[in-house]
Design a protein around this motif. Structure first.
Motif, short mmCIF file in Angstrom:
data_model
loop_
_atom_site.label_atom_id
_atom_site.label_comp_id
_atom_site.label_asym_id
_atom_site.label_seq_id
_atom_site.Cartn_x
_atom_site.Cartn_y
_atom_site.Cartn_z
N ASP A 116 0.99 -1.20 0.01
CA ASP A 116 0.10 -0.01 -0.08
C ASP A 116 0.83 1.18 -0.08
O ASP A 116 2.25 1.26 0.23
CB ASP A 116 -1.08 0.09 1.23
CG ASP A 116 -0.20 -0.12 2.61
OD1 ASP A 116 1.02 0.10 2.54
OD2 ASP A 116 -1.02 -0.32 3.50
N PHE A 117 0.03 2.44 -0.20
CA PHE A 117 0.99 3.65 -0.53
C PHE A 117 0.52 4.90 0.47
O PHE A 117 -0.85 4.89 0.40
CB PHE A 117 0.95 3.92 -1.91
CG PHE A 117 1.48 2.83 -2.85
CD1 PHE A 117 2.66 2.92 -3.44
CD2 PHE A 117 0.45 1.93 -3.29
CE1 PHE A 117 3.17 1.78 -4.14
CE2 PHE A 117 0.99 0.86 -4.18
CZ PHE A 117 2.39 0.88 -4.50
N GLY A 118 1.36 5.74 0.99
CA GLY A 118 0.88 6.91 1.36
C GLY A 118 0.13 8.04 0.69
O GLY A 118 0.11 7.83 -0.53
N LYS A 119 -0.39 8.98 1.04
CA LYS A 119 -1.09 9.92 -0.02
C LYS A 119 -0.04 10.44 -0.80
O LYS A 119 -0.46 10.54 -1.96
CB LYS A 119 -1.66 11.10 1.28
CG LYS A 119 -3.29 10.53 1.71
CD LYS A 119 -3.86 11.82 2.62
CE LYS A 119 -5.12 11.28 3.09
NZ LYS A 119 -5.49 12.51 4.05
N PRO A 120 0.96 11.05 -0.52
CA PRO A 120 1.91 11.65 -1.39
C PRO A 120 2.33 10.78 -2.37
O PRO A 120 2.09 10.99 -3.66
CB PRO A 120 3.25 12.19 -0.59
CG PRO A 120 2.66 12.35 0.70
CD PRO A 120 1.64 11.34 0.91
N GLN A 121 2.55 9.45 -2.04
CA GLN A 121 2.93 8.57 -3.08
C GLN A 121 2.02 8.17 -4.10
O GLN A 121 2.04 7.74 -5.41
CB GLN A 121 3.59 7.25 -2.46
CG GLN A 121 4.88 7.35 -1.71
CD GLN A 121 4.55 8.32 -0.17
OE1 GLN A 121 3.43 8.26 0.17
NE2 GLN A 121 5.78 8.70 0.31
N SER A 122 0.81 7.92 -3.34
CA SER A 122 -0.50 7.67 -4.22
C SER A 122 -0.90 9.04 -5.12
O SER A 122 -1.24 8.50 -6.35
CB SER A 122 -1.86 7.40 -3.14
OG SER A 122 -1.56 6.17 -2.43
N ARG A 123 -0.50 10.07 -4.64
CA ARG A 123 -1.01 11.11 -5.61
C ARG A 123 -0.05 11.34 -6.67
O ARG A 123 -0.60 11.30 -7.89
CB ARG A 123 -0.96 12.40 -4.79
CG ARG A 123 -1.27 13.81 -5.68
CD ARG A 123 -1.34 14.94 -4.72
NE ARG A 123 -2.08 14.75 -3.52
CZ ARG A 123 -1.79 14.99 -2.31
NH1 ARG A 123 -0.59 15.74 -2.07
NH2 ARG A 123 -2.81 14.87 -1.30
N ALA A 124 1.30 10.86 -6.45
CA ALA A 124 1.90 10.84 -7.72
C ALA A 124 1.83 9.76 -8.53
O ALA A 124 2.08 9.93 -9.70
CB ALA A 124 3.78 10.69 -7.18
N LEU A 125 1.47 8.50 -7.95
CA LEU A 125 1.29 7.39 -8.73
C LEU A 125 0.28 7.61 -9.62
O LEU A 125 0.44 7.25 -10.98
CB LEU A 125 1.00 6.25 -8.01
CG LEU A 125 1.08 4.91 -8.69
CD1 LEU A 125 1.80 3.70 -7.41
CD2 LEU A 125 -0.25 4.42 -9.20
#
Length: 221
Positions: A116-125
């Motif tokens: 799973d991914f945190g918010k910043p990483q999810s936003r970038a992805l």
């Protein structure tokens, strides 16, 4: 464009209010098509002379409503923080992007693993994935993958197709530079991807050659 990380400017080229207004303008532009289609479908349903098109109207309303919901769900993660979730699974993120890219000419394959991914990483992805698909307006194959290198998360996107390309506005945005000419709507999301990486201690590198576009975000995991 060479495959090198862009240095962050000492002063961001766009301040908060201007950035917010540009994102709001993009969202309005994206939402107007499905919302307008819904209204067209409702007009047909209410037109006594067009009752033979009732099934077509219901189909138009249904498809457009699904598109609108998909856009809203995508934008909540891609541009905002209007969600209580602190982390997102790979399945949740792929579903968000697939929801707004389905029906296009390009195919999109994922290799995110099961983490799973945190918010910043999810936003970038999700922004990177969307832009990689957008680099294939005439069709082709897009892939998005992630891997860990020590304490860093590496997000890679690759678009391959006969007409793979980046618009000039996207090139400017991906380099973290202010747009001086061209369409702001084509610039804001690439710039937002660069800003997301930069403001969370990461970098964005891009390579665009004929028939191939790649983007790589490196940021703390």
């Amino acid at each position: 464009m060479t495959d090198a990380a862009f240095p962050a400017p000492s002063d961001l080229p766009v301040d908060g209010p201007e950035l917010a207004s540009l994102i709001a303008a993009k969202l309005c532009h994206d939402f107007i098509s499905p919302s307008g289609a819904i209204m067209s479908g409702l007009d047909l349903l209410n037109d006594p002379t067009a009752q033979d098109m009732r099934d077509d109207a219901l189909s138009l309303i249904t498809d457009s409503a699904k598109k609108m919901v998909a856009l809203v769900q995508f934008c909540r993660v891609a541009f905002g923080a209007a969600t209580t979730a602190e982390r997102f699974t790979a399945g949740e993120l792929t579903a968000l992007v697939d929801g707004v890219t389905a029906g296009g000419r390009a195919t999109l394959a994922w290799d995110l693993g099961s983490g799973d991914f945190g918010k910043p990483q999810s936003r970038a992805l999700v922004n990177l994935a969307y832009l990689i698909v957008a680099a294939l307006p005439m069709g082709g194959a897009a892939t998005v993958s992630v891997r860990h290198e020590g304490a860093q998360l590496v997000i890679e996107g690759l678009a391959e197709g006969a007409r793979a390309r980046l618009k000039p506005e996207a090139v400017t945005g991906l380099s973290g530079q202010r747009l001086t000419e061209g369409l702001a709507g084509q610039w804001i999301q690439p710039y937002w991807l660069w800003l997301t990486a930069d403001q969370h201690g990461g970098t964005l590198s891009v390579e665009a050659v004929e028939g191939r576009v790649s983007m790589t975000v490196r940021m703390p995991s």
